[in-house]
Motif scaffolding. Structure first.
Motif, PDB file in Angstrom:
ATOM      1  N   LYS A  89     -18.985   4.387  -6.869  1.00  0.00           N
ATOM      2  CA  LYS A  89     -17.899   3.766  -7.471  1.00  0.00           C
ATOM      3  C   LYS A  89     -18.260   2.094  -7.277  1.00  0.00           C
ATOM      4  O   LYS A  89     -18.540   2.096  -6.002  1.00  0.00           O
ATOM      5  CB  LYS A  89     -16.543   4.074  -6.785  1.00  0.00           C
ATOM      6  N   THR A 115      -9.409   1.717  -1.483  1.00  0.00           N
ATOM      7  CA  THR A 115     -10.493   1.310  -2.307  1.00  0.00           C
ATOM      8  C   THR A 115     -10.945  -0.279  -1.942  1.00  0.00           C
ATOM      9  O   THR A 115      -9.723  -0.831  -1.569  1.00  0.00           O
ATOM     10  CB  THR A 115     -10.195   1.324  -3.918  1.00  0.00           C
ATOM     11  N   PRO A 141      -3.124  -0.137  -7.895  1.00  0.00           N
ATOM     12  CA  PRO A 141      -3.947   1.204  -8.224  1.00  0.00           C
ATOM     13  C   PRO A 141      -3.558   1.597  -9.695  1.00  0.00           C
ATOM     14  O   PRO A 141      -4.209   2.280 -10.170  1.00  0.00           O
ATOM     15  CB  PRO A 141      -3.849   1.810  -7.088  1.00  0.00           C
ATOM     16  N   ASP A 142      -2.148   1.457  -9.825  1.00  0.00           N
ATOM     17  CA  ASP A 142      -1.829   2.306 -11.179  1.00  0.00           C
ATOM     18  C   ASP A 142      -2.145   1.472 -12.340  1.00  0.00           C
ATOM     19  O   ASP A 142      -2.030   1.899 -13.426  1.00  0.00           O
ATOM     20  CB  ASP A 142      -0.084   2.683 -11.051  1.00  0.00           C
ATOM     21  N   HIS A 201      -4.688  -1.377 -12.544  1.00  0.00           N
ATOM     22  CA  HIS A 201      -6.084  -1.628 -12.331  1.00  0.00           C
ATOM     23  C   HIS A 201      -7.157  -0.402 -12.201  1.00  0.00           C
ATOM     24  O   HIS A 201      -7.613  -0.215 -11.057  1.00  0.00           O
ATOM     25  CB  HIS A 201      -6.544  -2.808 -11.509  1.00  0.00           C
ATOM     26  N   THR A 202      -7.107   0.211 -13.228  1.00  0.00           N
ATOM     27  CA  THR A 202      -7.747   1.709 -12.860  1.00  0.00           C
ATOM     28  C   THR A 202      -9.350   1.555 -13.182  1.00  0.00           C
ATOM     29  O   THR A 202      -9.866   2.760 -13.010  1.00  0.00           O
ATOM     30  CB  THR A 202      -7.021   2.952 -13.832  1.00  0.00           C
ATOM     31  N   ASP A 240     -14.112   7.942 -21.429  1.00  0.00           N
ATOM     32  CA  ASP A 240     -12.974   7.035 -21.279  1.00  0.00           C
ATOM     33  C   ASP A 240     -12.502   6.441 -22.418  1.00  0.00           C
ATOM     34  O   ASP A 240     -11.300   6.280 -22.842  1.00  0.00           O
ATOM     35  CB  ASP A 240     -13.371   5.694 -20.180  1.00  0.00           C
ATOM     36  N   SER A 264     -14.527   5.203 -15.561  1.00  0.00           N
ATOM     37  CA  SER A 264     -13.539   4.074 -15.037  1.00  0.00           C
ATOM     38  C   SER A 264     -14.095   2.959 -14.663  1.00  0.00           C
ATOM     39  O   SER A 264     -13.806   2.005 -13.689  1.00  0.00           O
ATOM     40  CB  SER A 264     -12.860   4.702 -13.728  1.00  0.00           C
ATOM     41  N   PRO A 271     -11.185  -5.391 -10.133  1.00  0.00           N
ATOM     42  CA  PRO A 271     -10.351  -4.385 -10.753  1.00  0.00           C
ATOM     43  C   PRO A 271      -9.514  -4.941 -11.979  1.00  0.00           C
ATOM     44  O   PRO A 271      -9.059  -6.234 -12.092  1.00  0.00           O
ATOM     45  CB  PRO A 271      -9.185  -4.203  -9.413  1.00  0.00           C
ATOM     46  N   SER A 298      -7.448  -3.618 -15.801  1.00  0.00           N
ATOM     47  CA  SER A 298      -6.714  -2.519 -16.692  1.00  0.00           C
ATOM     48  C   SER A 298      -7.550  -2.913 -18.040  1.00  0.00           C
ATOM     49  O   SER A 298      -8.100  -3.903 -18.469  1.00  0.00           O
ATOM     50  CB  SER A 298      -5.235  -2.834 -16.854  1.00  0.00           C
TER      51      SER A 298
END
Ligand SMILES: Nc1nc2c(c(=O)[nH]1)N[C@H]1C(S)=C(S)[C@@H](COP(=O)(O)OP(=O)(O)OC[C@H]3O[C@@H](n4cnc5c(=O)[nH]c(N)nc54)[C@H](O)[C@@H]3O)O[C@H]1N2
Ligand SMILES: Nc1nc2c(c(=O)[nH]1)N[C@H]1C(S)=C(S)[C@@H](COP(=O)(O)OP(=O)(O)OC[C@H]3O[C@@H](n4cnc5c(=O)[nH]c(N)nc54)[C@H](O)[C@@H]3O)O[C@H]1N2
Ligand code: SF4
Ligand SMILES: [Mo]
Length: 727
Positions: free
Chosen positions: A227, A581, A591-592, A594-595, A632, A666, A714, A716
């Motif tokens: 990752k 992370t 985190p919700d 910038h996935t 994705d 992701s 990070p 979205s």
């Protein structure tokens, strides 16, 4: 009837990137008509890439700047004789120095300047001559920890073990098949495909750590598809396995590691178990163990990193851990061994089998921002926009850009744009109207590569074997063109200062009004080179094994020791362990929301911002696609060539999507330095969009080097319609 031609062929080398591939330049009545590789070259064996083969288009591009330009009060640019422009520029610089002091005058040398041997030395010497510390280059936004990590840990004077005989190569986020990059002790980009094939046939094992299944990763024995930004945890885990299984070179460590540091490092990586790292980094625990064992088994070979992880969070720590792997396994050249490489152009210097340093943190002049310091005669580039924008007695008011493109390439485009507007004087030396030239008060048109005598200042140190490379100018320049060094020299002449290089000052103007030649300046730059420049000239294109460097014995009282458990890094490692992370280092990260993580990459067809103007390259990529995993895309309900809004905690941009199964889920893999100079993306399909807009240099930066987070950003991702572009 066949057309009669009077074609001649001259040998030179390509300078679009640093790889310095030798080329045959096919000329017809002074025009470059074709570029071919040099098949009998002992190192490159005919290798060139698609960019190098565009040199005819670059040099004869009808849109190429062939004269100096000056900005009118109404904002338009008009042609001006370069001597008049230089008079005006020198007078303005003198006035700024008189009123505000020399620090107010800055230079930025970019990659175009680095592929031109006299550029950087002349620009740096100009700054010494006027007494200005404000000298910047792209190097301090291009893996600066490559310089600072060994400075802080201690460095092995004899260098890493050779790639040519290595048993294993650990490649952390580099891809020489596309970038021609020359990593520490790894495969570099001189004829990379053949070279890797031959080395693999000889038994070389390849471990690649990259969120993308890159051209290099496809050749790997083990690919850890990490990752983005989680390399520190992964490398800590490799060290955990090596130390837990006692696979390290205990004898080497006893002799060369600071007492106590091995145990401190062991303790610091204790809870980076393969199971933990596997979960955290999104890779298989068994693969981590296998990679650690494969690297440690060697018995020779090096760990090295590239731009990706060096631009991600905790980049200095990442570099420290990568170097620590080499230290733990003793992966350095020993007394009596010969270096693969070893540069002909640097001054002769001892190469002993010993640690030198450590030298601690950068100690150069202090920036006004983030308590950062310069080093090696340069200031940290990630602060320059703020040095320009922020009022104060030390504010930078004039900037000379030498073969670089700040608006496109510097992190934090919002600040870069503001800085370009704020400058009292912006001088750009470039053959194209770049996003930065759009703001210039003066643009100087440079002679391009084939029009100048040169040596490869970077690659010389990295050629796979001792190899001589030089070129005279092979094409007659047309127009009012100045080599980059000539712009600095002409200004210095007018300011009455000397530009002093290794061999002394560049001579003043000759009695007949002419300037010194490129060759005279090269002789001054390399006056103290290990191999005389005339010998390099004479032996161009040949291997020079007689100049291989043999590692000398350590001084009997050599006291340097590797500090592999630097306390700040060990604390940072504990911080890493407490994160979910690495994106948590960025303020505003959610985190919700910038996935995804946006990662940097190089494109075969472009060199940072260069390429859009060349039809043969533009056909290959008209935009910097946002490459995404097809799964994705399915989830988001988008298909190839759809538009997406990509938003970081700092800013947003529009990307054009392309499916790429080689990219991890992701993740968005996108090249940098595209897009406009307007801060908007309505032309994204034709000119791309700038990933540097997503970056905030003050958010999550490296406290040692100032490196901003330019990869593993990070973000979205959300589909948008075509009409949103013009809205
Ligand atoms: N987000 C993100 N940002 C990054 C990176 C990343 O990976 N991600 N990478 C960073 C890195 S590694 C770097 S090196 C920088 C690059 O930063 P820069 O060097 O500022 O960017 P380039 O686009 O390479 O600019 C080179 C310029 O030199 C010009 N040029 C080419 N040949 C000549 C010549 O002969 N003479 C003159 N005078 N000019 C010439 C080209 O036209 C071009 O405009 O960007 C950095 N920025
Ligand atoms: N064709 C071409 N060649 C170039 C350039 C170019 O623009 N085009 N630019 C030149 C310049 S300025 C430079 S500095 C060199 C750079 O040379 P390299 O460092 O080899 O550059 P890349 O090919 O971008 O390779 C970086 C790799 O890092 C991976 N990566 C991104 N983020 C992460 C991460 O968080 N962790 C890990 N492990 N990997 C990550 C990317 O997927 C990518 O494969 O290339 C030079 N050569
Ligand atoms: S790899 Fe670099 S030096 Fe070689 S041909 Fe391509 S652009 Fe030119
Ligand atoms: Mo770079």
């Amino acid at each position: 009837m066949t057309k009669q031609t009077s074609e001649t062929v001259e040998r030179s080398f390509c300078r679009i990137c640093h790889a310095a591939c030798p080329v045959n330049v096919h000329l017809d009545e002074g025009r470059v008509v074709k570029i071919t590789g040099v098949d009998d070259d002992p190192l490159f064996k005919g290798y060139t890439c698609v960019k190098g083969r565009q040199l005819p288009d670059q040099i004869h591009d009808p849109a190429r700047l062939r004269t100096a330009l000056k900005r009118n009060p109404n904002g338009t640019l008009e042609e001006i004789a370069s001597s008049d422009a230089l008079d005006e520029v020198a007078a303005k610089l003198q006035a700024i120095i008189d009123e505000h002091g020399p620090r107010a005058v800055a230079s930025y040398t970019g990659t175009g300047g680095y592929q031109n041997a006299p550029s950087h030395p002349t620009a740096a010497a100009f700054h010494r001559a006027i007494g200005s510390i404000s000298y910047y280059t792209s190097v301090t936004i291009d893996q600066p920890m490559k310089a600072t990590a060994p400075m802080r840990m201690g460095m092995w004077e004899g260098g890493p073990q050779n790639f040519s005989t290595a048993d294993v190569m650990l490649a952390i986020g580099y891809n020489p098949m596309v970038s021609s990059y020359a990593p520490y002790g790894g495969l570099q980009g001189t004829d990379p495909f053949q070279t890797l094939r031959l080395r693999k046939e000889e038994g070389l094992k390849v471990i690649v750590i990259d969120p993308r299944k890159t051209e290099l990763a496809r050749q790997a024995d083990i690919h850890l598809q990490v990752k983005p930004g989680e390399d520190p945890a992964l490398l800590a885990s490799l060290i955990h396995v090596i130390l837990a299984e006692d696979l390290h070179d205990a004898e080497f460590c006893d002799r060369w590691v600071e007492p106590g540091h091995l145990d401190e490092l062991r303790a610091a990586v204790d809870d980076f178990t393969p199971a933990y790292a596997a979960e955290r980094c999104g890779v298989d625990a068994d693969d981590i163990v296998a990679a650690a064992r494969m690297f440690a088994a060697g018995p020779t070979g090096a760990s090295g990193s590239g731009t990706g992880p060096s631009m991600s969070p905790h980049a200095s720590l990442m570099e420290h851990l990568s170097l620590s792997l080499n230290v733990l396994c003793g992966r350095f050249l020993r007394e009596g061994e010969q270096m693969d490489s070893g540069g002909l152009l640097p001054p002769a210097a001892p190469k002993r089998a010993q640690v030198i340093g450590p030298f601690g943190n950068p100690k150069g002049p202090q920036s006004r921002f983030r308590e950062l310091h310069g080093y090696n005669g340069e200031m940290p580039c990630a602060t320059l926009a703020q040095e320009i924008i922020t009022p104060g007695p030390e504010q930078v008011r004039a900037l000379i850009v030498n073969g670089g493109n700040p608006v496109a390439a510097w992190p934090d485009q919002t600040k870069s744009l503001e800085a370009m507007e704020a400058l009292e004087l912006l001088i750009v030396i470039d053959h194209r109207m770049t996003q930065t030239a759009d703001f210039a008060d003066y643009v100087f048109a440079p002679r391009l590569s084939l029009e100048r005598a040169d040596v490869p200042p970077f690659m010389d140190r990295w050629f796979r074997q001792p190899y001589a490379c030089y070129t005279p100018a092979v094409v007659e320049p047309e127009g009012d063109l100045l080599n980059d060094w000539e712009v600095y020299w002409e200004i210095a002449e007018r300011l009455g200062v000397d530009i002093t290089l290794a061999g002394g000052p560049i001579p003043h103007r000759n009695a007949d009004g002419s300037r010194p030649t490129d060759d005279e300046v090269l002789d001054l730059v390399y006056a103290k080179s290990r191999v005389p420049l005339d010998e390099v000239r004479a032996k161009n294109g040949t291997l020079v094994p007689e100049h291989a460097i043999t590692i000398a014995p350590a001084d009997p009282d050599a006291s340097g020791r590797f500090q592999i458990a630097l306390s700040d890094h060990m604390e940072e490692l504990a911080d890493v362990r407490n994160e979910t992370t690495s994106a948590e280092v960025m303020r505003g990260f959610d985190p919700d929301v910038h996935t995804f993580r946006l990662i940097s990459r190089r494109l075969k067809s472009h060199l940072n911002s260069l390429g859009r103007e060349l039809p043969g390259l533009q056909r290959k990529n008209s935009t910097n696609y946002a490459y995404m995993n097809p799964a994705d895309m399915d989830e988001l309900g988008i298909v190839d060539d759809d538009l997406v809004k990509i938003a970081s905690p700092h800013a947003e941009l529009v990307g054009v999507v392309k499916a790429a199964p080689d990219v991890r889920r992701s993740v968005i893999s996108m090249a940098h330095s595209w897009g406009s100079s307007t801060g908007t993306d309505e032309k994204v399909r034709d000119i791309g969009s700038p990933t540097n807009r997503l970056i905030d240099v003050e958010n999550g930066y490296c406290t040692i080097t100032g490196q901003a987070i330019q990869s593993a950003i990070p973000v979205s991702v959300e589909p948008i319609s075509e009409s949103a572009l013009v809205g």
